[in-house]
Enzyme design. Sequence first.
Site, PDB file in Angstrom:
ATOM      1  N   LEU A  15      -0.849 -10.656  -4.989  1.00  0.00           N
ATOM      2  CA  LEU A  15      -0.669 -12.063  -4.598  1.00  0.00           C
ATOM      3  C   LEU A  15      -2.008 -12.749  -4.327  1.00  0.00           C
ATOM      4  O   LEU A  15      -2.208 -13.908  -4.717  1.00  0.00           O
ATOM      5  CB  LEU A  15       0.251 -12.176  -3.377  1.00  0.00           C
ATOM      6  CG  LEU A  15       0.539 -13.625  -2.975  1.00  0.00           C
ATOM      7  CD1 LEU A  15       1.192 -14.409  -4.118  1.00  0.00           C
ATOM      8  CD2 LEU A  15       1.399 -13.685  -1.723  1.00  0.00           C
ATOM      9  N   ALA A  16      -2.945 -12.048  -3.669  1.00  0.00           N
ATOM     10  CA  ALA A  16      -4.233 -12.695  -3.351  1.00  0.00           C
ATOM     11  C   ALA A  16      -4.966 -13.077  -4.637  1.00  0.00           C
ATOM     12  O   ALA A  16      -5.389 -14.226  -4.814  1.00  0.00           O
ATOM     13  CB  ALA A  16      -5.091 -11.759  -2.490  1.00  0.00           C
ATOM     14  N   GLU A 115      10.486  -9.551  12.775  1.00  0.00           N
ATOM     15  CA  GLU A 115      10.112  -8.141  12.614  1.00  0.00           C
ATOM     16  C   GLU A 115       9.371  -7.706  13.877  1.00  0.00           C
ATOM     17  O   GLU A 115       9.219  -8.491  14.812  1.00  0.00           O
ATOM     18  CB  GLU A 115       9.240  -7.967  11.359  1.00  0.00           C
ATOM     19  CG  GLU A 115      10.013  -8.172  10.068  1.00  0.00           C
ATOM     20  CD  GLU A 115       9.173  -7.933   8.826  1.00  0.00           C
ATOM     21  OE1 GLU A 115       8.429  -6.950   8.785  1.00  0.00           O
ATOM     22  OE2 GLU A 115       9.262  -8.755   7.894  1.00  0.00           O
ATOM     23  N   HIS A 243       3.240   2.492   8.484  1.00  0.00           N
ATOM     24  CA  HIS A 243       4.544   1.834   8.650  1.00  0.00           C
ATOM     25  C   HIS A 243       5.489   2.859   9.256  1.00  0.00           C
ATOM     26  O   HIS A 243       5.577   3.995   8.773  1.00  0.00           O
ATOM     27  CB  HIS A 243       5.071   1.343   7.304  1.00  0.00           C
ATOM     28  CG  HIS A 243       6.193   0.359   7.447  1.00  0.00           C
ATOM     29  ND1 HIS A 243       7.442   0.719   7.882  1.00  0.00           N
ATOM     30  CD2 HIS A 243       6.229  -0.978   7.231  1.00  0.00           C
ATOM     31  CE1 HIS A 243       8.214  -0.361   7.913  1.00  0.00           C
ATOM     32  NE2 HIS A 243       7.501  -1.399   7.534  1.00  0.00           N
ATOM     33  N   ARG A 289       3.825  -2.056  15.305  1.00  0.00           N
ATOM     34  CA  ARG A 289       3.932  -0.872  14.438  1.00  0.00           C
ATOM     35  C   ARG A 289       3.160   0.346  14.903  1.00  0.00           C
ATOM     36  O   ARG A 289       3.606   1.474  14.739  1.00  0.00           O
ATOM     37  CB  ARG A 289       3.407  -1.216  13.048  1.00  0.00           C
ATOM     38  CG  ARG A 289       4.398  -1.938  12.271  1.00  0.00           C
ATOM     39  CD  ARG A 289       3.904  -2.218  10.908  1.00  0.00           C
ATOM     40  NE  ARG A 289       4.902  -3.098  10.331  1.00  0.00           N
ATOM     41  CZ  ARG A 289       4.720  -3.797   9.229  1.00  0.00           C
ATOM     42  NH1 ARG A 289       3.595  -3.711   8.587  1.00  0.00           N
ATOM     43  NH2 ARG A 289       5.671  -4.572   8.780  1.00  0.00           N
ATOM     44  N   HIS A 350       0.281   2.507   5.241  1.00  0.00           N
ATOM     45  CA  HIS A 350       0.859   1.260   4.733  1.00  0.00           C
ATOM     46  C   HIS A 350      -0.184   0.190   4.450  1.00  0.00           C
ATOM     47  O   HIS A 350      -0.169  -0.414   3.387  1.00  0.00           O
ATOM     48  CB  HIS A 350       1.863   0.768   5.779  1.00  0.00           C
ATOM     49  CG  HIS A 350       2.607  -0.477   5.406  1.00  0.00           C
ATOM     50  ND1 HIS A 350       3.360  -0.570   4.259  1.00  0.00           N
ATOM     51  CD2 HIS A 350       2.736  -1.678   6.030  1.00  0.00           C
ATOM     52  CE1 HIS A 350       3.923  -1.776   4.184  1.00  0.00           C
ATOM     53  NE2 HIS A 350       3.543  -2.479   5.241  1.00  0.00           N
ATOM     54  N   ARG A 385      -2.071  -4.799  12.515  1.00  0.00           N
ATOM     55  CA  ARG A 385      -1.560  -6.040  11.915  1.00  0.00           C
ATOM     56  C   ARG A 385      -0.133  -6.352  12.374  1.00  0.00           C
ATOM     57  O   ARG A 385       0.720  -5.469  12.439  1.00  0.00           O
ATOM     58  CB  ARG A 385      -1.559  -5.888  10.391  1.00  0.00           C
ATOM     59  CG  ARG A 385      -0.971  -7.062   9.650  1.00  0.00           C
ATOM     60  CD  ARG A 385      -1.146  -6.907   8.175  1.00  0.00           C
ATOM     61  NE  ARG A 385      -0.280  -5.882   7.615  1.00  0.00           N
ATOM     62  CZ  ARG A 385       0.952  -6.098   7.188  1.00  0.00           C
ATOM     63  NH1 ARG A 385       1.477  -7.301   7.258  1.00  0.00           N
ATOM     64  NH2 ARG A 385       1.663  -5.121   6.683  1.00  0.00           N
TER      65      ARG A 385
HETATM   66  C1  SIN Z   1       8.328  -4.535   5.876  1.00  0.00           C
HETATM   67  O1  SIN Z   1       9.166  -5.161   5.241  1.00  0.00           O
HETATM   68  O2  SIN Z   1       8.638  -3.812   6.826  1.00  0.00           O
HETATM   69  C2  SIN Z   1       6.878  -4.624   5.491  1.00  0.00           C
HETATM   70  C3  SIN Z   1       6.369  -5.973   5.757  1.00  0.00           C
HETATM   71  C4  SIN Z   1       4.916  -5.974   6.145  1.00  0.00           C
HETATM   72  O3  SIN Z   1       4.243  -4.964   6.021  1.00  0.00           O
HETATM   73  O4  SIN Z   1       4.472  -7.015   6.640  1.00  0.00           O
END
Ligand code: SIN
Length: 517
Positions: A15-16, A115, A243, A289, A350, A385
């Site tokens: 994407l970047a 999230e 993750h 996370r 991740h 992050r």
């Molecule tokens: C996720 O859907 O858990 C990953 C999204 C992310 O890394 O920001």
Amino acid sequence: MDVLRTDCLVIGGGLAGSAYALYAAEAGLDVTLLSLGGSLEANSDWAQGGIIYDTAENPELLATDILEASGGTANPAAVRQLVTNGAEAVRELLLDELQVGFDRDQAGELELTREGGHSARRIIHARDRTGHAILSAVAGRVDATPRVTRYTQSTAIDLLTLSHNDDNPEDRYAPLTCFGAYALLDDYPEPVAVVAKKTVLACGGLGQIYQHSTNHPGIVGHGVAMAYRVGGRLIDLEYVQFHPTVFYGKNAPRFLITEALRGEGAVLVNLRGEPFMDAVHERGSLAPRDIVSRAIHEELSNSGEPCVYLDLGALARSGLPDRFPTVYERCLEHGVDITRDLIPVVPAAHYSCGGIHTDLDGRTSILHLGAIGETACTGLHGANRLASTSLLECLTGARATAQADARDIAALDFRLPEPRPWLSPPEQSDPTLIHQDLNLVQQTMWNYAGIVRSPRRLTRARRILLELREEIQSFYRDCRVTRELVELRNAVQTALLVVHAASLNPRSRGAHYIVDE
Ligand code: SIN
């Protein structure tokens, strides 16, 4: 040697890189874009959860969540740039121009989820295929833009700098300046030189230097390794985010189980069905996370079990296949029906919170070399992050960098010399050796530089990797360069850089956790 010339060379088609190509072309620049695979083969395509679209009157709440997730270590200026420009970038490019099909409610309003680490619902999504929906729209537009020439199945080998790759001896005394890269381009049998006024590294992260990762194959820190070899400044590389929830099955591949499931009420439990996160953090399963991954690691170390589970009991089960089709289908392939069963999960590498240091206009410490997206480090993420910031950072970083590059190109004179020719050694490399060596890098990183590190483990990793790097350098010198060889050479270099950064930082913070054992 073939020499191609362009205004902007973009290395990486996620994407970047794709967004940069669009913004730069819009500003009237010619762009050459190299994608490792096809136009959708990038980590961005696999992003499930969503992208932040924060239209709240007060962006301070989002800024606070980013800072809090980072344990107070994020760069406030980078945070400000994202929270100030993010919603506009999403609205202009994704909603108005490309009309990406984000999920909407019956009234036509964008659906918002949350999230881990978010104090509000502010994430828009296209079921659990958000990255795919966004990247296919952006890449489709890139491929219809005449100013952009894309080379798929293409790999940059090394950056060209005035100090290293031209014959004028005086250039060795000038500030380090990039003027393109040597690359393996599809359709060209030999390496070519792409000479550019601006070179932008958008190569994604480094997850594949670890044995278990959510990343696309081949994502081994190409940008970091290339920048390092020409003396670029790197920062925060010890902060590799794991993750917390990646599918676990004995003979199954690891794949992402989006955090949005926890955002909608799924809970992490152990084998006895106990929701162990409540005792760890006030947000329970929705803690940042780094905290969740470590808690799982601890739970597994104590229990000796191979995985924990995601309990979806609080969600409306019948709606799951429609809202989370990727997770539903992939789990089903491996015998887990998410409308009924618990999902077995473990953490996996991740996201690289660190990378090539840049300012807020994507400028690195090397003149005319930019970096954006996960490859770059503006300090936005600090040591950890916040979820769903990454796609947004790709957009805001790409836009700021393309605009700054367009200003530079209009204002400055560029010296673009004839690069030294690439000399191809005669021998062919041995694919078995390459494969084995990459496995060894990945296992070493997983075992000794993973979620929990110690000085002794890092020393062990360093020794193994240093020896391996010697071996790899020697067949790199003797063999014809191939994409696999480039990947291995960059993987071992990046791994060493992560280990080095981790060894130099005795303080546990965010994604870097070090014990004294
Ligand atoms: C996720 O859907 O858990 C990953 C999204 C992310 O890394 O920001």
